[in-house]
Design a protein around this motif. Structure first.
Motif, mmCIF file in Angstrom:
data_model
loop_
_atom_site.group_PDB
_atom_site.id
_atom_site.type_symbol
_atom_site.label_atom_id
_atom_site.label_comp_id
_atom_site.label_asym_id
_atom_site.label_seq_id
_atom_site.Cartn_x
_atom_site.Cartn_y
_atom_site.Cartn_z
ATOM 1 N N ASP A 1 0.740 -0.911 0.161
ATOM 2 C CA ASP A 1 -0.382 -0.166 -0.188
ATOM 3 C C ASP A 1 0.681 1.152 -0.190
ATOM 4 O O ASP A 1 0.304 2.038 -0.904
ATOM 5 C CB ASP A 1 -1.075 0.202 1.412
ATOM 6 C CG ASP A 1 -1.883 -1.139 0.985
ATOM 7 O OD1 ASP A 1 -1.642 -1.592 -0.186
ATOM 8 O OD2 ASP A 1 -2.916 -1.167 1.970
ATOM 9 N N ALA A 2 1.960 1.269 0.651
ATOM 10 C CA ALA A 2 3.033 2.657 0.142
ATOM 11 C C ALA A 2 3.224 2.272 -0.663
ATOM 12 O O ALA A 2 3.263 3.863 -1.538
ATOM 13 C CB ALA A 2 4.355 2.385 1.505
ATOM 14 N N ALA A 3 3.801 1.307 -1.464
ATOM 15 C CA ALA A 3 4.152 1.247 -2.821
ATOM 16 C C ALA A 3 2.773 2.420 -4.231
ATOM 17 O O ALA A 3 3.166 3.245 -4.490
ATOM 18 C CB ALA A 3 4.658 0.419 -3.533
ATOM 19 N N LYS A 4 1.490 1.652 -3.643
ATOM 20 C CA LYS A 4 0.423 2.454 -4.466
ATOM 21 C C LYS A 4 0.353 3.689 -3.787
ATOM 22 O O LYS A 4 0.008 3.605 -5.219
ATOM 23 C CB LYS A 4 -1.122 1.282 -3.758
ATOM 24 C CG LYS A 4 -0.838 -0.288 -4.462
ATOM 25 C CD LYS A 4 -1.976 -1.013 -4.056
ATOM 26 C CE LYS A 4 -2.402 -2.389 -4.025
ATOM 27 N NZ LYS A 4 -3.642 -3.057 -3.781
ATOM 28 N N LEU A 5 0.154 4.292 -2.534
ATOM 29 C CA LEU A 5 0.237 5.492 -2.807
ATOM 30 C C LEU A 5 0.989 6.448 -3.148
ATOM 31 O O LEU A 5 0.646 7.446 -3.453
ATOM 32 C CB LEU A 5 0.242 5.474 -1.050
ATOM 33 C CG LEU A 5 -0.174 7.625 -0.888
ATOM 34 C CD1 LEU A 5 -1.200 7.398 -0.784
ATOM 35 C CD2 LEU A 5 0.113 7.242 0.896
ATOM 36 N N ALA A 6 2.456 5.869 -3.181
ATOM 37 C CA ALA A 6 3.208 6.662 -3.960
ATOM 38 C C ALA A 6 3.032 6.765 -5.387
ATOM 39 O O ALA A 6 3.809 7.351 -5.843
ATOM 40 C CB ALA A 6 5.036 5.682 -4.136
ATOM 41 N N GLU A 7 2.719 5.395 -6.164
ATOM 42 C CA GLU A 7 2.221 5.561 -7.361
ATOM 43 C C GLU A 7 1.188 6.382 -7.832
ATOM 44 O O GLU A 7 1.256 7.417 -8.678
ATOM 45 C CB GLU A 7 1.346 4.498 -8.087
ATOM 46 C CG GLU A 7 2.568 3.114 -7.458
ATOM 47 C CD GLU A 7 2.050 1.745 -8.163
ATOM 48 O OE1 GLU A 7 1.268 1.639 -8.800
ATOM 49 O OE2 GLU A 7 3.107 0.416 -8.136
ATOM 50 N N ALA A 8 0.103 6.878 -6.425
ATOM 51 C CA ALA A 8 -0.364 7.927 -6.761
ATOM 52 C C ALA A 8 -0.213 9.349 -6.831
ATOM 53 O O ALA A 8 -0.487 9.768 -7.476
ATOM 54 C CB ALA A 8 -1.860 7.652 -5.233
ATOM 55 N N ARG A 9 1.038 9.472 -5.738
ATOM 56 C CA ARG A 9 1.112 10.568 -5.938
ATOM 57 C C ARG A 9 2.376 10.536 -6.808
ATOM 58 O O ARG A 9 2.220 12.173 -7.267
ATOM 59 C CB ARG A 9 2.620 10.562 -4.537
ATOM 60 C CG ARG A 9 3.536 12.477 -4.538
ATOM 61 C CD ARG A 9 4.095 12.056 -3.419
ATOM 62 N NE ARG A 9 5.193 10.883 -3.289
ATOM 63 C CZ ARG A 9 5.936 10.302 -2.396
ATOM 64 N NH1 ARG A 9 6.409 10.786 -1.515
ATOM 65 N NH2 ARG A 9 6.533 9.256 -2.508
ATOM 66 N N THR A 10 3.174 9.903 -7.645
ATOM 67 C CA THR A 10 3.549 10.338 -9.001
ATOM 68 C C THR A 10 2.274 10.373 -10.291
ATOM 69 O O THR A 10 2.450 11.963 -11.381
ATOM 70 C CB THR A 10 3.830 9.217 -9.538
ATOM 71 O OG1 THR A 10 5.057 8.369 -8.482
ATOM 72 C CG2 THR A 10 4.459 9.209 -11.443
ATOM 73 N N GLU A 11 0.691 10.104 -10.434
ATOM 74 C CA GLU A 11 -0.255 10.712 -11.226
ATOM 75 C C GLU A 11 -0.739 11.465 -10.636
ATOM 76 O O GLU A 11 -0.449 12.545 -11.881
ATOM 77 C CB GLU A 11 -0.766 9.681 -10.275
ATOM 78 C CG GLU A 11 -1.298 8.466 -11.375
ATOM 79 C CD GLU A 11 -2.249 7.003 -10.696
ATOM 80 O OE1 GLU A 11 -3.278 7.855 -10.608
ATOM 81 O OE2 GLU A 11 -2.149 5.887 -10.593
ATOM 82 N N ILE A 12 -0.367 12.624 -9.155
ATOM 83 C CA ILE A 12 -0.785 13.632 -9.567
ATOM 84 C C ILE A 12 0.369 14.775 -9.683
ATOM 85 O O ILE A 12 -0.264 15.726 -10.194
ATOM 86 C CB ILE A 12 -0.705 14.126 -7.626
ATOM 87 C CG1 ILE A 12 -1.993 13.009 -7.310
ATOM 88 C CG2 ILE A 12 -1.106 15.491 -7.262
ATOM 89 C CD1 ILE A 12 -1.927 12.940 -5.293
#
Length: 200
Positions: free
Chosen positions: A117-128
């Motif tokens: 989930d930490a990795a998924k949150l980092a991916e979401a940040r990249t999308e932002i």
């Protein structure tokens, strides 16, 4: 579910501004002045989500509900569109970390993201970041929504709670609230909704 919105750091006025907006575990009292200095170090654009920890000191008979504490990422666009992603926070079990948390006081529990989930949150940040580059404007809110239960009937009088945040930038746990009365903060009606813990 108990908790209310608490600003920790600077106002999120644009994408990836240097701030974190958190829901305090157990309520939203005033952040201590000394804590504001530490919280201002947190930068959503670069912080390591694997190091993110949220902790709460709950008075008896309150206890955290297993797997009911959530980390929510809310993205609000200028055109009114909103996106929300929710992650489960797990109780910290590492002995060394638990020893550090114990120093915050009896009854304190800390939570963390699973590595995936930490990795998924980092991916979401990249999308932002990508959307920012494309010209889409908005704001980011990162919040913690706690789940609590009770092991017995609640006593008369105040229910003091203290809440904390730790990130890679702060190094240690920073107080968001200290001995805030949960009843005064969220209301007696919300207190009455707190369920019995499993097996209680």
């Amino acid at each position: 579910m108990v908790g209310c919105m608490l600003a920790a750091g600077r106002t999120c006025g644009r994408w990836l501004s240097r701030c974190v907006l958190l829901t305090a575990l157990g309520g939203c009292g005033h952040v201590p002045v000394a804590s504001m200095i530490e919280l201002a170090k947190i930068d959503f654009a670069t912080t390591d989500f694997a190091e993110l920890r949220a902790a709460a000191t709950l008075p008896p008979p309150l206890a955290p509900r297993r797997d009911q504490t959530r980390l929510k990422l809310m993205v609000a666009f200028k055109d009114g569109e909103r996106e929300e992603r929710v992650f489960v926070l797990r109780e910290v079990t590492d002995p060394a970390e638990r020893a550090q948390v114990a120093r915050l006081g009896a009854g304190t529990t800390a939570f963390r993201l699973d590595p995936a989930d930490a990795a998924k949150l980092a991916e979401a940040r990249t999308e932002i970041k990508q959307r920012k580059a494309e010209g889409r404007r908005g704001s980011v809110t990162l919040s913690v929504e706690p789940g609590a239960c009770r092991t017995a009937p609640l006593p008369a009088g105040p229910l003091p709670v203290s809440t904390y945040l730790r990130t890679a930038e702060t190094g240690g746990y920073v107080a968001l609230t200290r001995d805030a009365d949960l009843i005064a903060l969220i209301g007696a009606d919300k207190i009455a909704e707190i369920p019995l813990c499993d097996g209680a």
